[in-house]
Design a protein around this motif. Structure first.
Motif, PDB file in Angstrom:
ATOM      1  N   GLU A 151      34.063  24.015  38.209  1.00 28.98           N
ATOM      2  CA  GLU A 151      33.007  23.525  39.099  1.00 28.98           C
ATOM      3  C   GLU A 151      32.849  22.014  38.956  1.00 28.98           C
ATOM      4  N   SER A 165      43.817  30.264  33.661  1.00 27.75           N
ATOM      5  CA  SER A 165      42.734  31.194  33.330  1.00 27.75           C
ATOM      6  C   SER A 165      43.118  32.635  33.633  1.00 27.75           C
ATOM      7  N   TYR A 169      38.202  33.496  41.468  1.00 30.52           N
ATOM      8  CA  TYR A 169      37.074  32.935  42.231  1.00 30.52           C
ATOM      9  C   TYR A 169      37.363  31.500  42.671  1.00 30.52           C
ATOM     10  N   TRP A 170      37.785  30.655  41.715  1.00 27.19           N
ATOM     11  CA  TRP A 170      38.014  29.248  42.060  1.00 27.19           C
ATOM     12  C   TRP A 170      39.309  29.053  42.844  1.00 27.19           C
ATOM     13  N   CYS A 184      43.392  27.363  37.593  1.00 24.08           N
ATOM     14  CA  CYS A 184      43.008  28.739  37.920  1.00 24.08           C
ATOM     15  C   CYS A 184      44.024  29.743  37.374  1.00 24.08           C
ATOM     16  N   TYR A 242      34.519  28.463  34.003  1.00 25.06           N
ATOM     17  CA  TYR A 242      33.880  28.415  35.330  1.00 25.06           C
ATOM     18  C   TYR A 242      33.283  27.028  35.590  1.00 25.06           C
ATOM     19  N   TYR A 243      32.528  26.520  34.625  1.00 26.38           N
ATOM     20  CA  TYR A 243      31.831  25.250  34.852  1.00 26.38           C
ATOM     21  C   TYR A 243      32.753  24.045  34.763  1.00 26.38           C
ATOM     22  N   VAL A 268      37.107  34.657  36.966  1.00 24.88           N
ATOM     23  CA  VAL A 268      36.776  33.231  37.164  1.00 24.88           C
ATOM     24  C   VAL A 268      37.939  32.500  37.829  1.00 24.88           C
TER      25      VAL A 268
END
Length: 254
Positions: A239, A89, A51-52, A86, A235-236, A48
Motif C-alpha cells: 500500500e 508474497s 489482492y495487490w 506480489c 499488505y501495508y 495479500v
C-alpha cells in the motif's frame, strides 16, 4: 547428498513451536494435525499478494482506457516492481506451509533464504523510487541479499543478523522515500508496516512464553499471530509503495 547448508542451524521439531497438536483433525486431515493454525495462516501471504496483484491490474486497465489523459499513468517499471513483490508474497505462503507440514531441514533453509531477497526487493523498490530504474542496482541488491545467507555458515544466529541488517536498511530507505514523495496516507501505511514488522519479531520471539499467560496460545500461538502481523506488514508495504508510485508519477507530470 551433502548440501552446503546442511549444517546450518534451523528449527525442524514441533517442540520448537508453542502450538500443540489438534487430535480432532486426525480423522479428517491427518497431515494437518501437528500445527494446523501455524500452517494455514500462511495462506494470508497468498491472499495479500493476489489482492495487490489485482489492484495493480485494475489500475493498469483503467489507465489504458483513459489513454494519455490519465494523471496516474504507471510505467512498465512501476508495474514490474509491484507485480514482482506480489509474486514474492504469493510464493512465500506455500514455502512456509511446506516447511511446517514436512519439518525438513532443507525446506527450513529455503524458507530462510527466500525471506532475505523478499526484504531486499523492498530496498530495490525504494531505490527505484529515489533514483529511477537501474537493472544493475536491482541485480546488485538482490545478489548481495542472496549471498548474505552465507552468514548462517559462520554462526547459529547468522540468519537473524542478516535479516536484522535487511530490516534496518529497508526502513532507512523507505523513510527517504517518504520524505521525498510521501503523503499523509503513505505515512500512515509506513507506520502500520513498521508495527506489523515489530509485531512479527516480538510475537515470534515470545511464542513459547505466551502460553504461560493463557492456554489459548497453545492453539493460536505467538507464531500464528506473528504471521498475521507479517502478512499485514506485506499488505501495508504494498500500500505504501502503491501510494508513493501514484504520487511520484503525478509529481513528474506536473
Amino acid at each position: 547428498m551433502q548440501g552446503v547448508f546442511d549444517n546450518v542451524h534451523t528449527n525442524t521439531s514441533p517442540d520448537h513451536y508453542a502450538e500443540k497438536a489438534w487430535p480432532v483433525l486426525k480423522d479428517y486431515a491427518p497431515w494437518l494435525v501437528i500445527m494446523p493454525a501455524n500452517t494455514l495462516v500462511n495462506m494470508c501471504y497468498v491472499i495479500v499478494g493476489v489482492y495487490w496483484l489485482l489492484a495493480t491490474k485494475i489500475l493498469v486497465k483503467a489507465q489504458t482506457r483513459m489513454g494519455t489523459a490519465a494523471s496516474t499513468d504507471l510505467t512498465g517499471h512501476d508495474v514490474y516492481m509491484m507485480y514482482t513483490f506480489c509474486w514474492i508474497s504469493i510464493i512465500y505462503g506455500p514455502i512456509q506451509m511446506a516447511r511446517l507440514l514436512m519439518l525438513k531441514h532443507r525446506l527450513a533453509v529455503l524458507d530462510q533464504w527466500y525471506t532475505l531477497p523478499g526484504f531486499a526487493w523492498v530496498l530495490a523498490w525504494a531505490l527505484y523510487c529515489l533514483r529511477g530504474w537501474s537493472t544493475a542496482t536491482i541485480a546488485t541488491v538482490t545478489g548481495l541479499s542472496i549471498v548474505s545467507y552465507c552468514c548462517t555458515l559462520f554462526h547459529p544466529f547468522g540468519f537473524d543478523f542478516a535479516l536484522a541488517c535487511h530490516i534496518l536498511v529497508v526502513v532507512k530507505y523507505c523513510i527517504d522515500v517518504q520524505q521525498q514523495y510521501g503523503t499523509t496516507s503513505s505515512k500512515i501505511s509506513f507506520v502500520k508496516a513498521l508495527f506489523g514488522c515489530s509485531g512479527f519479531v516480538i510475537l515470534k520471539l515470545a511464542d513459547n512464553y505466551l502460553p504461560i499467560l493463557h492456554p489459548l496460545f497453545n492453539h493460536l500461538s505467538g507464531h500464528f499471530w506473528s504471521k498475521i502481523c507479517d502478512a499485514l506488514q506485506v499488505y501495508y508495504v504494498a500500500e505504501f509503495f502503491f501510494i508513493i508510485t501514484l504520487e511520484r508519477t503525478r509529481t513528474k507530470k506536473e
